[in-house]
Design an enzyme around this catalytic site. Structure first.
Site, PDB file in Angstrom:
ATOM      1  N   HIS A  95       4.617  44.682 -32.888  1.00 64.00           N
ATOM      2  CA  HIS A  95       4.195  46.075 -33.116  1.00 64.00           C
ATOM      3  C   HIS A  95       4.444  46.881 -31.853  1.00 64.00           C
ATOM      4  O   HIS A  95       4.203  46.398 -30.755  1.00 64.00           O
ATOM      5  CB  HIS A  95       2.691  46.123 -33.433  1.00 64.00           C
ATOM      6  CG  HIS A  95       2.136  47.524 -33.389  1.00 64.00           C
ATOM      7  ND1 HIS A  95       2.203  48.375 -34.466  1.00 64.00           N
ATOM      8  CD2 HIS A  95       1.576  48.246 -32.373  1.00 64.00           C
ATOM      9  CE1 HIS A  95       1.695  49.560 -34.123  1.00 64.00           C
ATOM     10  NE2 HIS A  95       1.296  49.497 -32.865  1.00 64.00           N
ATOM     11  N   LYS A 140       2.734  39.808 -32.929  1.00 60.80           N
ATOM     12  CA  LYS A 140       1.902  39.577 -34.109  1.00 60.80           C
ATOM     13  C   LYS A 140       1.680  38.072 -34.331  1.00 60.80           C
ATOM     14  O   LYS A 140       2.364  37.238 -33.699  1.00 60.80           O
ATOM     15  CB  LYS A 140       2.583  40.223 -35.324  1.00 60.80           C
ATOM     16  CG  LYS A 140       2.649  41.753 -35.246  1.00 60.80           C
ATOM     17  CD  LYS A 140       3.274  42.327 -36.506  1.00 60.80           C
ATOM     18  CE  LYS A 140       3.359  43.842 -36.449  1.00 60.80           C
ATOM     19  NZ  LYS A 140       3.940  44.405 -37.706  1.00 60.80           N
ATOM     20  N   ARG A 181      13.521  42.220 -34.057  1.00 60.35           N
ATOM     21  CA  ARG A 181      13.388  41.967 -35.500  1.00 60.35           C
ATOM     22  C   ARG A 181      14.737  41.571 -36.108  1.00 60.35           C
ATOM     23  O   ARG A 181      14.794  40.711 -36.998  1.00 60.35           O
ATOM     24  CB  ARG A 181      12.824  43.214 -36.179  1.00 60.35           C
ATOM     25  CG  ARG A 181      11.327  43.426 -35.856  1.00 60.35           C
ATOM     26  CD  ARG A 181      10.879  44.828 -36.225  1.00 60.35           C
ATOM     27  NE  ARG A 181       9.424  44.993 -36.186  1.00 60.35           N
ATOM     28  CZ  ARG A 181       8.822  46.172 -36.319  1.00 60.35           C
ATOM     29  NH1 ARG A 181       9.536  47.274 -36.490  1.00 60.35           N
ATOM     30  NH2 ARG A 181       7.500  46.248 -36.275  1.00 60.35           N
ATOM     31  N   ASN A 190       7.225  40.706 -39.317  1.00 61.52           N
ATOM     32  CA  ASN A 190       8.225  41.338 -38.449  1.00 61.52           C
ATOM     33  C   ASN A 190       7.892  41.261 -36.952  1.00 61.52           C
ATOM     34  O   ASN A 190       8.422  42.026 -36.155  1.00 61.52           O
ATOM     35  CB  ASN A 190       8.543  42.756 -38.928  1.00 61.52           C
ATOM     36  CG  ASN A 190       7.355  43.679 -38.826  1.00 61.52           C
ATOM     37  OD1 ASN A 190       6.299  43.292 -38.329  1.00 61.52           O
ATOM     38  ND2 ASN A 190       7.523  44.904 -39.277  1.00 61.52           N
ATOM     39  N   ARG A 231      10.433  50.758 -29.232  1.00 58.93           N
ATOM     40  CA  ARG A 231      10.845  50.870 -30.644  1.00 58.93           C
ATOM     41  C   ARG A 231      12.305  50.430 -30.826  1.00 58.93           C
ATOM     42  O   ARG A 231      12.630  49.753 -31.788  1.00 58.93           O
ATOM     43  CB  ARG A 231      10.667  52.304 -31.149  1.00 58.93           C
ATOM     44  CG  ARG A 231       9.231  52.818 -31.129  1.00 58.93           C
ATOM     45  CD  ARG A 231       8.359  52.311 -32.220  1.00 58.93           C
ATOM     46  NE  ARG A 231       8.754  52.700 -33.533  1.00 58.93           N
ATOM     47  CZ  ARG A 231       8.058  52.383 -34.631  1.00 58.93           C
ATOM     48  NH1 ARG A 231       6.930  51.659 -34.541  1.00 58.93           N
ATOM     49  NH2 ARG A 231       8.469  52.745 -35.816  1.00 58.93           N
ATOM     50  N   TYR A 274      -4.325  50.184 -38.295  1.00 60.21           N
ATOM     51  CA  TYR A 274      -3.383  50.529 -39.358  1.00 60.21           C
ATOM     52  C   TYR A 274      -3.958  51.600 -40.289  1.00 60.21           C
ATOM     53  O   TYR A 274      -3.521  51.713 -41.447  1.00 60.21           O
ATOM     54  CB  TYR A 274      -2.996  49.271 -40.140  1.00 60.21           C
ATOM     55  CG  TYR A 274      -1.975  48.396 -39.419  1.00 60.21           C
ATOM     56  CD1 TYR A 274      -0.764  48.930 -38.947  1.00 60.21           C
ATOM     57  CD2 TYR A 274      -2.198  47.041 -39.235  1.00 60.21           C
ATOM     58  CE1 TYR A 274       0.173  48.131 -38.299  1.00 60.21           C
ATOM     59  CE2 TYR A 274      -1.251  46.235 -38.590  1.00 60.21           C
ATOM     60  CZ  TYR A 274      -0.071  46.790 -38.126  1.00 60.21           C
ATOM     61  OH  TYR A 274       0.868  46.004 -37.499  1.00 60.21           O
ATOM     62  N   PHE A 330       0.871  47.820 -49.560  1.00 63.49           N
ATOM     63  CA  PHE A 330       0.933  46.659 -48.673  1.00 63.49           C
ATOM     64  C   PHE A 330      -0.231  46.593 -47.686  1.00 63.49           C
ATOM     65  O   PHE A 330      -0.288  45.690 -46.858  1.00 63.49           O
ATOM     66  CB  PHE A 330       2.268  46.645 -47.915  1.00 63.49           C
ATOM     67  CG  PHE A 330       2.540  47.884 -47.089  1.00 63.49           C
ATOM     68  CD1 PHE A 330       2.033  48.016 -45.803  1.00 63.49           C
ATOM     69  CD2 PHE A 330       3.299  48.931 -47.611  1.00 63.49           C
ATOM     70  CE1 PHE A 330       2.286  49.145 -45.041  1.00 63.49           C
ATOM     71  CE2 PHE A 330       3.562  50.068 -46.850  1.00 63.49           C
ATOM     72  CZ  PHE A 330       3.039  50.180 -45.565  1.00 63.49           C
ATOM     73  N   GLU A 371      -4.112  53.731 -29.882  1.00 59.46           N
ATOM     74  CA  GLU A 371      -4.057  52.274 -30.061  1.00 59.46           C
ATOM     75  C   GLU A 371      -4.422  51.534 -28.766  1.00 59.46           C
ATOM     76  O   GLU A 371      -5.091  50.500 -28.817  1.00 59.46           O
ATOM     77  CB  GLU A 371      -2.651  51.871 -30.506  1.00 59.46           C
ATOM     78  CG  GLU A 371      -2.314  52.371 -31.906  1.00 59.46           C
ATOM     79  CD  GLU A 371      -0.849  52.189 -32.304  1.00 59.46           C
ATOM     80  OE1 GLU A 371      -0.488  52.665 -33.386  1.00 59.46           O
ATOM     81  OE2 GLU A 371      -0.076  51.572 -31.524  1.00 59.46           O
ATOM     82  N   THR A 393      11.603  48.659 -38.987  1.00 57.89           N
ATOM     83  CA  THR A 393      10.479  47.903 -39.576  1.00 57.89           C
ATOM     84  C   THR A 393      10.921  46.680 -40.384  1.00 57.89           C
ATOM     85  O   THR A 393      10.312  45.618 -40.280  1.00 57.89           O
ATOM     86  CB  THR A 393       9.675  48.858 -40.487  1.00 57.89           C
ATOM     87  OG1 THR A 393       9.354  50.026 -39.732  1.00 57.89           O
ATOM     88  CG2 THR A 393       8.402  48.198 -40.984  1.00 57.89           C
TER      89      THR A 393
HETATM   90  P1  DAT Z   1       6.405  49.722 -37.763  1.00 63.65           P
HETATM   91  O1  DAT Z   1       5.683  48.421 -37.525  1.00 63.65           O
HETATM   92  O2  DAT Z   1       7.890  49.553 -37.643  1.00 63.65           O
HETATM   93  O3  DAT Z   1       5.863  50.857 -36.943  1.00 63.65           O
HETATM   94  P2  DAT Z   1       5.034  50.947 -40.021  1.00 63.65           P
HETATM   95  O4  DAT Z   1       4.096  51.544 -39.038  1.00 63.65           O
HETATM   96  O5  DAT Z   1       5.672  51.852 -41.009  1.00 63.65           O
HETATM   97  O6  DAT Z   1       6.180  50.102 -39.302  1.00 63.65           O
HETATM   98  O7  DAT Z   1       4.259  49.843 -40.866  1.00 63.65           O
HETATM   99  C1  DAT Z   1       3.328  48.972 -40.236  1.00 63.65           C
HETATM  100  C2  DAT Z   1       3.556  47.581 -40.721  1.00 63.65           C
HETATM  101  O8  DAT Z   1       3.286  47.507 -42.124  1.00 63.65           O
HETATM  102  C3  DAT Z   1       4.993  47.087 -40.591  1.00 63.65           C
HETATM  103  O9  DAT Z   1       5.246  46.545 -39.328  1.00 63.65           O
HETATM  104  C4  DAT Z   1       5.087  46.061 -41.683  1.00 63.65           C
HETATM  105  C5  DAT Z   1       4.178  46.610 -42.756  1.00 63.65           C
HETATM  106  N1  DAT Z   1       4.938  47.361 -43.761  1.00 63.65           N
HETATM  107  C6  DAT Z   1       5.452  48.602 -43.634  1.00 63.65           C
HETATM  108  N2  DAT Z   1       6.092  48.988 -44.737  1.00 63.65           N
HETATM  109  C7  DAT Z   1       5.982  47.940 -45.601  1.00 63.65           C
HETATM  110  C8  DAT Z   1       6.439  47.692 -46.919  1.00 63.65           C
HETATM  111  N3  DAT Z   1       7.150  48.591 -47.602  1.00 63.65           N
HETATM  112  N4  DAT Z   1       6.140  46.485 -47.479  1.00 63.65           N
HETATM  113  C9  DAT Z   1       5.435  45.560 -46.814  1.00 63.65           C
HETATM  114  N5  DAT Z   1       4.972  45.734 -45.558  1.00 63.65           N
HETATM  115  C10 DAT Z   1       5.241  46.897 -44.962  1.00 63.65           C
HETATM  116 MG    MG Z   2       3.987  51.756 -37.008  1.00 63.78          MG
END
Ligand code: DAT
Ligand code: MG
Length: 152
Positions: A117, A11, A104, A114, A87, A51, A59, A128, A93
């Site tokens: 991805h 990222k 992370r 973080n 993963r 996303y 968020f 994706e 996350t």
């Molecule tokens: P991951 O990236 O671990 O697959 P995710 O798909 O649930 O996580 O979410 C995508 C991204 O969105 C994640 O990398 C960071 C952001 N994100 C997720 N949950 C969040 C939250 N509660 N507050 C702020 N950002 C968040």
């Molecule tokens: Mg995700």
């Protein structure tokens, strides 16, 4: 356990912090094969697609702003159980909760920064990968070392 492909993004925070090589190295060291890679700046349109599952969450706008804020390194990685392998190497996350030893958990602090991805299933990986790469950008090759990484 079959060979899978998964989409990985370093990222914008990872690129800005000069951690691209470190993050790629950690994934390569687990035996994953890089079959496509490029640097690009994600457009808002692409970010909303990538996303899409998070649309409507509090968020979401911040996430789109962040992922479009600077260049990313996009990769397709291939290997046995590649989705889960990426993963577990990334960590959960929220970097505060991610285990030490993960990208992370070792390098991150903030859930909104973080670093990396990785697709969460083979289905989302296929989708994706299609957003980021055309089929002719994805290579198919073998490495002599592969027999030293998986037994069969
Ligand atoms: P991951 O990236 O671990 O697959 P995710 O798909 O649930 O996580 O979410 C995508 C991204 O969105 C994640 O990398 C960071 C952001 N994100 C997720 N949950 C969040 C939250 N509660 N507050 C702020 N950002 C968040
Ligand atoms: Mg995700």
């Amino acid at each position: 356990m079959s060979t899978e492909q998964t989409l990985v993004l370093v990222k914008p925070d990872g690129v800005q912090r000069g951690l691209g090589g470190t993050i790629i190295s950690r994934l390569e060291a687990r035996g994953l094969r890089i079959v496509a890679m490029k640097m690009l700046q994600v457009s808002r349109d692409m970010a909303m697609k990538h996303y899409g599952a998070h649309q409507g969450k509090p968020f979401f706008n911040g996430l789109v702003d962040f992922i479009t804020s600077g260049p990313v390194i996009a990769m397709v990685l291939e290997g046995r159980s590649a989705v889960e392998m990426v993963r577990t190497t990334m960590g959960v996350t929220d970097p505060l909760k991610a285990q030490p030893g993960t990208v992370r958990g070792d390098l991150g602090v903030d859930i909104g920064r973080n670093l990396v991805h990785g697709s969460d299933s083979t289905e989302s990986a296929a989708q994706e990968i299609g957003f980021f790469f055309s089929p002719d950008e994805i290579l198919s090759y073998e490495r002599d070392v592969d027999r030293w990484i998986t037994e069969s």
